[in-house]
Design a protein around this motif. Structure first.
Motif, mmCIF file in Angstrom:
data_model
loop_
_atom_site.group_PDB
_atom_site.id
_atom_site.type_symbol
_atom_site.label_atom_id
_atom_site.label_comp_id
_atom_site.label_asym_id
_atom_site.label_seq_id
_atom_site.Cartn_x
_atom_site.Cartn_y
_atom_site.Cartn_z
ATOM 1 N N PRO A 32 -3.770 5.583 1.573
ATOM 2 C CA PRO A 32 -3.776 4.099 1.212
ATOM 3 C C PRO A 32 -3.022 3.473 2.447
ATOM 4 O O PRO A 32 -1.706 3.215 2.111
ATOM 5 N N ASP A 42 -5.935 5.526 -7.909
ATOM 6 C CA ASP A 42 -7.077 6.386 -7.087
ATOM 7 C C ASP A 42 -8.407 6.423 -7.544
ATOM 8 O O ASP A 42 -8.407 7.131 -8.564
ATOM 9 N N CYS A 100 0.913 -1.094 0.113
ATOM 10 C CA CYS A 100 -0.031 -0.096 0.078
ATOM 11 C C CYS A 100 0.782 1.293 0.071
ATOM 12 O O CYS A 100 1.880 1.324 0.513
#
Length: 545
Positions: free
Chosen positions: A436, A498, A328
């Motif tokens: 994230p 995103d 992430c």
């Protein structure tokens, strides 16, 4: 209710929901006591009621809520039960009509998930790890899989070790031994559930991902493919013997056993009630340890750089056919709960650790590193995750502990390697909203949070899950399989999110680029001073020295 007649297990009862049959709480190993080696179960009583999850292993009772806190959104959960010796169980999710889906194969690909939790918390009974929707998606997308999630021992039963314990016959790394026993059980028993025992993909997140790296030391093949999510042998790093001895002595004193003989101490540690054990053991490092067996030696960036030319050091590079590894974009968020000391001196203590580790000829490098991460040598008073005190250090953690190992492993893996970046921001209220953050990819992968997402956010999760399902079928990760290379070749990755920017999946993106959202800030120091040296500075900071 569904039933199968298993040649070794006998009649197994499961539950059908949304065209997926769940068999839950199936014991795969027995334990003589909480510190003993796992014994692979081969004999069953003739039938198994697998209609509900089994007990959790000994672990903090608020563990599930702790992880909900990291995800920043909770799910309905049942009342959990805990067991000292009966927690080694697994859950199996299989398509209800798997026989019709086999085609010409010997069984469906098997996806095995190893949960994270810092080797301290976690369970296959937690609702965020339910694999039913993942399997349903695999069927709907035309690439059906069977999913298995496992429990393994944590904390004291899973990872307490010392010379005294080993002299008494108690081996280190019980939790990892549990995992390996579960993998052997799956290979031996999964076929009657519809799975192909020769086509097993193991996925793990955080400590589960590090576990996969440790299992690659096994000379015996344990799986065909691996998916490493936000973790490696470099994080969480295995403990060296001096640290495990310190943890053992601390536990002994906390339990009031230091005045007893070695035999009396061990007998008492085995017999003390689980609730008392959990209540009295202080916060000490209880994690995977270098034991000369399952983990032969300490992993380093230097060793990883030689993977392609020294495969004997990691036998799994020969028997694991495919590797997918990812992170992430803000995995370092997990380290906010481990920051030592008061926040008002955080910057100065971190800067001091860097400057005193990188001394002499490396002093200029140390100052450059601090400047690159906007970490001042003097500290101010701060209190929140997003301020200019803590965030730069967490960004440093993301780069050093997650992205740099990802880059090193994928670039030096001798076989096929694929890389993903999970860039979807956390949509829920909390300190990591809009980032994230660590473990967020799990919330998206297993589809258990879809009711709490927008349509666009759901699409990211579906795309991510479908790609990992395809990986289980040998299709690589999207279109980038084999494209992650070292040397002068461009390193390509697959990026999820995103969604707020209209991005579901971006394929074939340069690893260090504006499109990936990842900079090469930390990896450029490899040639200047070596990332292992920077890891020493990080360890010095954490220890408070």
């Amino acid at each position: 209710m569904a039933t199968i007649q298993h040649p070794r297990l006998g009649k197994v009862f499961g539950v059908v929901k949304d065209s997926v049959t769940s068999f839950r709480g199936i014991k795969y190993a027995s334990l003589k006591n909480r510190l003993a080696e796992p014994d692979l179960l081969g004999e069953y009583a003739g039938q198994i009621n697998a209609t509900k999850c089994g007990p959790l292993v000994i672990s903090p009772k608020d563990g599930c809520d702790r992880e909900f806190g990291l995800i920043q959104h909770s799910l309905p959960k049942p009342e959990f039960t805990f067991s000292d010796v009966d927690g080694l169980n697994l859950n199996i999710s299989t398509p209800d009509d798997w026989q019709k889906l086999l085609g010409e194969g010997n069984g469906l690909p098997v996806f095995v998930f190893i949960h994270g939790g810092g080797f301290a918390i976690g369970s296959n009974a937690w609702p965020q790890y339910d694999t039913n929707r993942f399997v349903k998606l695999s069927v709907d997308s035309g690439r059906p899989v069977i999913a298995v999630s496992i429990n393994y021992r944590l904390g004291v039963p899973g990872f307490l070790t010392s010379q005294e314990l080993r002299d008494a016959g108690y081996k280190a790394n019980n939790g990892l031994r549990d995992q390996q026993t579960a993998l052997k059980w799956i290979k031996k028993n999964i076929a009657p559930f519809g799975g192909d025992p020769e086509n097993i993909t193991v996925a793990g997140e955080s400590a589960g991902s590090a576990s996969i790296w440790f299992h690659l030391h096994s000379k015996e093949p344990l799986f065909k493919r691996a998916i490493m999510m936000s973790g490696s042998g470099l994080f969480p790093k295995p403990l060296p013997p001096p640290v495990t001895e310190f943890a053992y002595s601390t536990v002994i004193k906390a339990l009031g056993l230091d005045g007893l003989s070695a035999e009396e101490r061990i007998n008492a540690m085995v017999a003390i009630p689980a609730d008392e054990l959990m209540a009295r053991v202080p916060r000490v490092p209880l994690m995977a340890a270098v034991d000369g067996d399952i983990i032969p030696s300490e992993p380093t960036f230097a060793k990883i750089s030689k993977l392609s030319s020294a495969a004997d050091e990691l036998p799994g590079t020969k028997w694991c056919e495919d590797l997918a590894i990812g992170a992430c974009q803000f995995d370092g968020s997990i380290m906010s709960i481990f920051m030592p000391g008061p926040k008002e001196t955080l910057n100065s203590r971190f800067a001091n650790a860097v400057l005193t580790t990188l001394t002499g000829d490396n002093e200029a490098t140390a100052k450059s590193l601090l400047q690159d991460y906007a970490i001042p040598t003097a500290s101010k008073k701060h209190s929140t995750l997003t301020d200019d005190c803590l965030y730069p250090i967490l960004k440093f953690c993301t780069d050093l502990l997650f992205l740099a190992p990802l880059d090193a492993i994928a670039a030096n893996w001798p076989g096929r390697s694929s890389v993903y970046l999970f860039n979807q921001p956390n949509p829920w209220v909390g300190p990591n909203k809009g980032k994230p953050s660590h473990v967020l990819d799990i919330a998206f992968l297993f589809q258990n949070y879809t009711e709490h997402m927008t349509v666009q956010q759901r699409e990211v999760g579906v795309a991510f899950a479908k790609d990992l399902i395809g990986f289980c079928h040998g299709n690589g990760l999207g279109n980038v399989t084999g494209l992650y290379r070292s040397g002068n070749e461009t390193k390509k990755v697959r990026v999820y999110g995103d969604s707020s920017k209209g991005i579901t999946v971006n394929d074939g993106i340069d690893m260090f680029s504006e499109e990936s959202g990842v900079k090469d800030t930390i990896v450029k120091y490899e040639s200047a001073v070596g990332l292992d040296k920077i890891m020493q500075a990080w360890g010095k900071f954490l220890s408070g020295k």
